[in-house]
Motif scaffolding. Structure first.
Motif, mmCIF file in Angstrom:
data_model
loop_
_atom_site.group_PDB
_atom_site.id
_atom_site.type_symbol
_atom_site.label_atom_id
_atom_site.label_comp_id
_atom_site.label_asym_id
_atom_site.label_seq_id
_atom_site.Cartn_x
_atom_site.Cartn_y
_atom_site.Cartn_z
ATOM 1 N N ALA A 43 0.814 -1.243 0.005
ATOM 2 C CA ALA A 43 0.116 -0.163 0.016
ATOM 3 C C ALA A 43 0.720 1.520 0.009
ATOM 4 C CB ALA A 43 -0.709 0.076 1.282
ATOM 5 N N VAL A 44 0.297 2.070 -0.559
ATOM 6 C CA VAL A 44 0.929 3.529 -0.451
ATOM 7 C C VAL A 44 1.304 3.880 0.868
ATOM 8 C CG1 VAL A 44 1.304 6.026 -1.004
ATOM 9 C CG2 VAL A 44 0.080 4.185 -2.761
ATOM 10 N N PRO A 45 2.746 4.284 1.320
ATOM 11 C CA PRO A 45 2.872 4.594 2.717
ATOM 12 C C PRO A 45 2.395 5.848 3.326
ATOM 13 C CG PRO A 45 4.858 4.920 1.525
ATOM 14 C CD PRO A 45 4.025 4.083 0.544
ATOM 15 N N LYS A 46 2.083 5.571 4.358
ATOM 16 C CA LYS A 46 1.189 6.789 5.182
ATOM 17 C C LYS A 46 1.988 7.148 6.265
ATOM 18 C CE LYS A 46 -3.445 6.138 3.364
ATOM 19 N NZ LYS A 46 -5.000 5.739 3.702
ATOM 20 N N THR A 47 2.805 6.176 6.752
ATOM 21 C CA THR A 47 3.734 6.662 7.991
ATOM 22 C C THR A 47 4.967 6.405 7.790
ATOM 23 O OG1 THR A 47 3.547 4.260 8.685
ATOM 24 C CG2 THR A 47 1.777 5.699 9.540
ATOM 25 N N TRP A 48 6.044 6.677 8.523
ATOM 26 C CA TRP A 48 7.402 6.580 8.435
ATOM 27 C C TRP A 48 7.651 4.894 8.383
ATOM 28 C CZ3 TRP A 48 11.467 9.128 6.782
ATOM 29 C CH2 TRP A 48 12.523 8.816 6.937
ATOM 30 N N MET A 74 9.337 17.171 4.732
ATOM 31 C CA MET A 74 9.518 16.031 5.826
ATOM 32 C C MET A 74 10.092 16.881 7.085
ATOM 33 S SD MET A 74 13.114 13.659 5.938
ATOM 34 C CE MET A 74 12.669 12.750 4.309
ATOM 35 N N ALA A 75 10.632 17.689 7.142
ATOM 36 C CA ALA A 75 11.261 18.566 8.382
ATOM 37 C C ALA A 75 9.949 19.283 8.838
ATOM 38 C CB ALA A 75 11.948 19.531 7.973
ATOM 39 N N ASP A 76 9.181 19.738 8.105
ATOM 40 C CA ASP A 76 7.734 20.443 8.655
ATOM 41 C C ASP A 76 6.751 19.439 9.451
ATOM 42 O OD1 ASP A 76 6.123 22.907 8.202
ATOM 43 O OD2 ASP A 76 4.470 21.486 7.957
ATOM 44 N N ARG A 77 6.861 18.265 8.853
ATOM 45 C CA ARG A 77 6.066 17.074 9.692
ATOM 46 C C ARG A 77 6.421 17.050 11.053
ATOM 47 N NH1 ARG A 77 3.339 17.288 5.727
ATOM 48 N NH2 ARG A 77 2.703 15.637 4.235
ATOM 49 N N ALA A 129 0.036 17.020 9.044
ATOM 50 C CA ALA A 129 0.014 15.721 8.445
ATOM 51 C C ALA A 129 -0.188 16.005 6.964
ATOM 52 C CB ALA A 129 -0.467 14.395 8.869
ATOM 53 N N ASN A 130 -1.410 16.802 6.757
ATOM 54 C CA ASN A 130 -1.885 16.997 5.411
ATOM 55 C C ASN A 130 -1.395 18.316 4.671
ATOM 56 O OD1 ASN A 130 -3.456 15.540 3.434
ATOM 57 N ND2 ASN A 130 -5.288 16.679 4.154
ATOM 58 N N THR A 139 3.661 10.424 7.510
ATOM 59 C CA THR A 139 3.865 11.114 8.720
ATOM 60 C C THR A 139 5.234 10.635 9.531
ATOM 61 O OG1 THR A 139 2.314 9.495 9.907
ATOM 62 C CG2 THR A 139 1.206 11.508 9.093
ATOM 63 N N LEU A 140 5.758 11.508 10.156
ATOM 64 C CA LEU A 140 6.803 11.102 11.195
ATOM 65 C C LEU A 140 6.506 10.972 12.822
ATOM 66 C CD1 LEU A 140 9.515 13.541 10.057
ATOM 67 C CD2 LEU A 140 9.172 10.976 9.176
ATOM 68 N N PRO A 141 6.998 9.908 13.313
ATOM 69 C CA PRO A 141 6.626 9.730 14.567
ATOM 70 C C PRO A 141 6.818 10.888 15.433
ATOM 71 C CG PRO A 141 8.144 7.997 13.993
ATOM 72 C CD PRO A 141 8.206 9.181 12.769
#
Length: 448
Positions: A184-189, A225-228, A328-329, A320-322
């Motif tokens: 599946a297309v990744p939604k989490t790190w 990525m950093a903004d997440r 996230a959006n 998203t990042l932990p």
């Protein structure tokens, strides 16, 4: 020369020396007047006027073709104009403009990126407002999306309007490769890292990257990525040196996430040696499962890829990042570049330059650009038969997202360069803490 201009000139001269750029010159223009004509010559009894325009619409993508067609139309409408149009490749455009700015030899009209790039020209007094153009064309002015030209507004005067929407960090993926591998297309790190391992095991490059011109990794991936992780408020404070620093642990952690991707083998070998166009082709030919890139890729692929290849491409946003503090959006971007007017343009030259800016930014131009599979900050009715399904999917997606900052639109030139070079360094095994120190030093130093 003012203190502010001296600082800007010093900076651009350094950039020119580092880049080995040449002088402005006029070679390569594509829409010039007939040979042998001159400023003093006449056209059907009228005085000729020399006018120059520089832009980065140099490629074969549909948007570039559209803008060049509009410039050619302007030339046809004004045979009295000796038009010198210089299309310059994107990778070298910033440095070419900065080089001629240092010598005060800017073209009469030129494309300027929103944010710190335009800030420098405005603060140095090198460009002049076009507010009267908006005041005199209210119906056109009302067509811009809310906030479209706020970033080009200084002390109540408007210096440009966007001719594009800058959406720089779509996650494009190959639907067929994901389906074939049961992913599946990744939604989490964690899902992203698992997908990277799965594709590597099958001999498929997980993420195509062409970071030879080092803005690519920053603009298309690291910013979002950093903004997440940090959130937008932290970044704005850090770039202003107000209560946050690029040496803060949370930013070092963000750099560490990027390095983790590189260390995990997410990118193809030699990613720092390939340009972005090569990476786009590598992906669309089915050699990579994903690519992070901007809306410009849609226009590029619409001009170069087969319908079968385009049908395999899906579009999403970065995972998203932990423990991330950011939304996230989101996608990095906002108003794109716009055409600005040289501060030294006056008289009939200024009138024609304003007319050229309007020609390239009008409602008709915005519609034409949108129908070349490029997003705009303007309310347009698009003929769906003229755009690809991928464009419709991406445009539909971006309407559901919020924008987060593209780093080099807000950082100083030195700060942005430090980020770009630092990401290349991380891809070669560099230390996140050491890179963070360089970014902080560059950004803080340029603010003094």
């Amino acid at each position: 020369m003012t203190k502010r201009l001296k600082g800007f000139v010093s900076l651009v001269l350094l950039g020119a020396l580092l880049a080995g750029c040449g002088s402005s010159g006029s070679n390569g223009g594509e829409a010039s007047a007939p040979a042998g004509s001159s400023d003093s010559a006449s056209a059907e009894g009228g005085e000729r006027v020399s006018l120059s325009i520089w832009h980065n619409y140099s490629g074969d993508d549909l948007r570039a073709q559209t803008v060049r067609r509009l410039i050619s139309e302007f030339q046809e409408e004004h045979p009295e104009v000796l038009l010198d149009s210089q299309p310059i490749p994107t990778d070298s455009y910033r440095q070419r403009i900065q080089t001629v700015a240092a010598a005060r030899e800017l073209p009469d009209v030129f494309l300027s990126y929103s944010g710190s790039f335009t800030d420098e020209f405005q603060k140095a007094g090198l460009i002049q407002p076009i507010t009267e153009l908006l005041d005199g064309n209210q119906e056109w002015t009302d067509g811009f999306l809310p906030g479209a030209y706020d970033i080009f507004t200084y002390d109540g005067e408007v210096y440009s309007v966007p001719v594009a929407m800058s959406a720089t960090s779509f996650l494009f993926y190959n639907k067929e490769l994901f389906e074939q591998n049961g992913l599946a297309v990744p939604k989490t790190w964690d899902e992203l890292l698992a997908a990277i391992e799965a594709f590597k095991a099958k001999g498929v490059t997980p993420i195509a990257m062409g970071n030879q011109a080092p803005w690519v990794a920053q603009s298309t991936m690291f910013g979002v990525m950093a903004d997440r992780l940090t959130g937008t408020e932290w970044f704005m404070n850090a770039k202003d040196g107000s209560g946050a620093s690029f040496t803060d642990p949370i930013f070092v952690e963000a750099l560490g996430y990027f390095k983790q991707l590189s260390d995990a083998g997410a990118f193809q070998e030699g990613a720092n040696s390939l340009d972005n166009t090569q990476a786009e082709q590598y992906f669309i030919q089915g050699n990579a499962a994903m690519i992070m890139n901007g809306a410009w890729s849609i226009s590029n692929w619409a001009a170069s890829a087969s319908e079968e290849a385009l049908q395999k491409v899906g579009v999403a946003v970065f995972p998203t990042l932990p423990n991330g503090k950011g939304e996230a959006n989101t996608i990095t971007g906002g108003p794109g570049g716009g055409f600005v007017l040289n501060a030294e343009a006056e008289g009939r030259k200024r009138e024609l330059a304003m007319e050229l800016i309007y020609k390239l930014s009008s409602a008709e131009a915005q519609k034409a650009v949108a129908e070349s599979n490029s997003m705009v900050m303007y309310d347009v009715d698009i003929d769906a038969s003229k755009v690809t399904p991928l464009f419709n999917d991406a445009f539909g997606l971006v309407k559901t997202l919020s924008f987060s900052p593209v780093y080099d639109l807000y950082l100083s030139a030195a700060g942005g360069e430090a980020v770009n070079n630092g990401l290349q360094e991380l891809m070669l095994g560099g230390d996140p803490a050491a890179v963070a120190e360089k970014i902080q030093a560059a950004q803080a130093g340029s603010a003094q």
